[in-house]
Structure formats: C-alpha cells, structure tokens
Scaffold this active site. Sequence first.
Site, mmCIF file in Angstrom:
data_model
loop_
_atom_site.group_PDB
_atom_site.id
_atom_site.type_symbol
_atom_site.label_atom_id
_atom_site.label_comp_id
_atom_site.label_asym_id
_atom_site.label_seq_id
_atom_site.Cartn_x
_atom_site.Cartn_y
_atom_site.Cartn_z
ATOM 1 N N ARG A 34 0.784 -1.316 0.071
ATOM 2 C CA ARG A 34 -0.117 -0.054 -0.013
ATOM 3 C C ARG A 34 0.797 1.196 -0.050
ATOM 4 N NH1 ARG A 34 -4.354 1.040 4.680
ATOM 5 N NH2 ARG A 34 -2.492 1.516 5.927
ATOM 6 N N ASP A 63 1.021 -2.767 12.464
ATOM 7 C CA ASP A 63 1.381 -3.082 10.864
ATOM 8 C C ASP A 63 1.840 -4.386 10.819
ATOM 9 O OD1 ASP A 63 2.904 -1.445 8.350
ATOM 10 O OD2 ASP A 63 3.230 -3.624 8.815
ATOM 11 N N ASP A 80 5.502 -5.823 9.595
ATOM 12 C CA ASP A 80 6.456 -5.328 10.462
ATOM 13 C C ASP A 80 6.445 -6.210 11.690
ATOM 14 O OD1 ASP A 80 7.305 -3.123 8.623
ATOM 15 O OD2 ASP A 80 6.321 -1.645 9.547
#
Length: 209
Positions: free
Chosen positions: A104, A200, A203
Amino acid sequence: MSKVHVMDHPLIQHKLTLIRNKETGAKEFRELVEEVALLMAYEVYRDLPLEETEVDTPIGKASCKVIAGKKLGIIPILRAGLGMVDGMIKLIPAAKVGHIGIYRDPETLQPVEYYCKLPTDIHERDLIVVDPMLATGGSASAAIDFLKQRGAKGIKLVCLIAAPEGIERVQKDHDDVDIFVAAVDERLNDHGYIVPGLGDAGDRLFGTK
Ligand code: PRP
Ligand code: URA
C-alpha cells in the site's frame, strides 16, 4: 451480496487478543498468526465435499468419507499474508500456493502490485486469498481482480482483522466473494491503519521497523 463470517470461536478470540497486544514479540506473533490461520481454515473449509470410501480396519470393513478431490489454492498477499500460509497448509497439504505481491502506497493508500506467481490451473481451483489486515480493502480487492482476470472463479477472502470500510469495499467490488474474519474493528485512522487493530502486520511478523 457476499457474506461476512466473523469467527467467534474462543480459541481464535483468545489468540487474537495475544496477537493484538503490543508486548507480543515477533516470534510469538508469528506462531500465533499461524495457529489462528489453521483454526480459521478449519471453519472456511467446513463445506468441502466428501465422497464415500471403504477401508479395512484391523477388525473389519469401515464405510468412511474422504474429501472429494477438490482442487484448492491458497493465495497470500505479500508480505503479511505469508504468515497465514503454513497454518493453512498443515490442514490442507495438497493445496497449491500462489503469491501476489502488493503494498500500500503510504501516501495515497493505493495498492501497488510488484509480484505475481500463481499455479497455472487457478481457474480449476477453489481459492482463498489470505491477508491478516483488511483496512481500506484496496489490496484485497486488487488481488481478487488480478485472480479473476486470470480466470479464477471460486474465491474466498480470509483476514484476521477487518475495518468496516474494507468489508464494504470488497463487497462492493466483489459481491461473489465471502469474507471470513476473526474481528471487525471500529474504523481506520488518518493513516489508514485499523483502530484498534494490531499495528503493522508485516512489520510485526518480520521484525522490520
Ligand atoms: C498491509 C496488509 C494488507 C494491506 C491492507 O500490507 O498486509 O495487504 O496493508 O491495507 P488495505 O486494505 O488498505 O489495502 P502493506 O501494504 O503494509 O504491505 P506489507 O505486507 O508488505 O507490509
Ligand atoms: N496494514 C496493516 O498492517 N495494518 C493496518 O492496520 C492497516 C494496514
């Protein structure tokens, strides 16, 4: 209109709570995502067709059932979708895995495709697209578009956490695709992150950032 299945099984909900916790480190996060994916696959594949067979037990003949040779495919959206593959493959080892790379754009929140490698016979397979997060829905919708352009028909979407906006987007773009989630959260924040979400997913899975 496609259906939204919220999986409220206590094991899924318990593990999702641990996944959301910011104190959960990458190793445990990865293990939990894999476990929840396995539990979700159990429900998603509930309607697999069966056929009759017979086996010899040590005592006699047993009339039994086996899965009727349906061709299945699991399509993770890279990166974070990778975290859900191993759990699902444990249940369905014959499934083939296709990869779609989409990230994204952090400014526009629009999906950017960068990789695709799919089984050659995806048009013959029932596919599940997996990604932990359904936020704006842009990535999932683009991945499903991509598969449909290549002839795929029976597609389901499996995510851990969805925002209402993401569900609405996928239902609008793909009203034939049922959506399976462990939770529907409140909303998106100004950066397109799910609130409260889990942060996230890529991550946290891979220890980046
Ligand atoms: C995350 C997530 C989804 C997408 C969801 O990926 O894994 O693919 O965002 O957002 P959307 O519904 O608004 O499209 P990200 O773009 O962070 O890429 P990554 O998995 O490589 O970290
Ligand atoms: N991608 C993530 O990893 N988390 C979100 O909350 C939204 C998009």
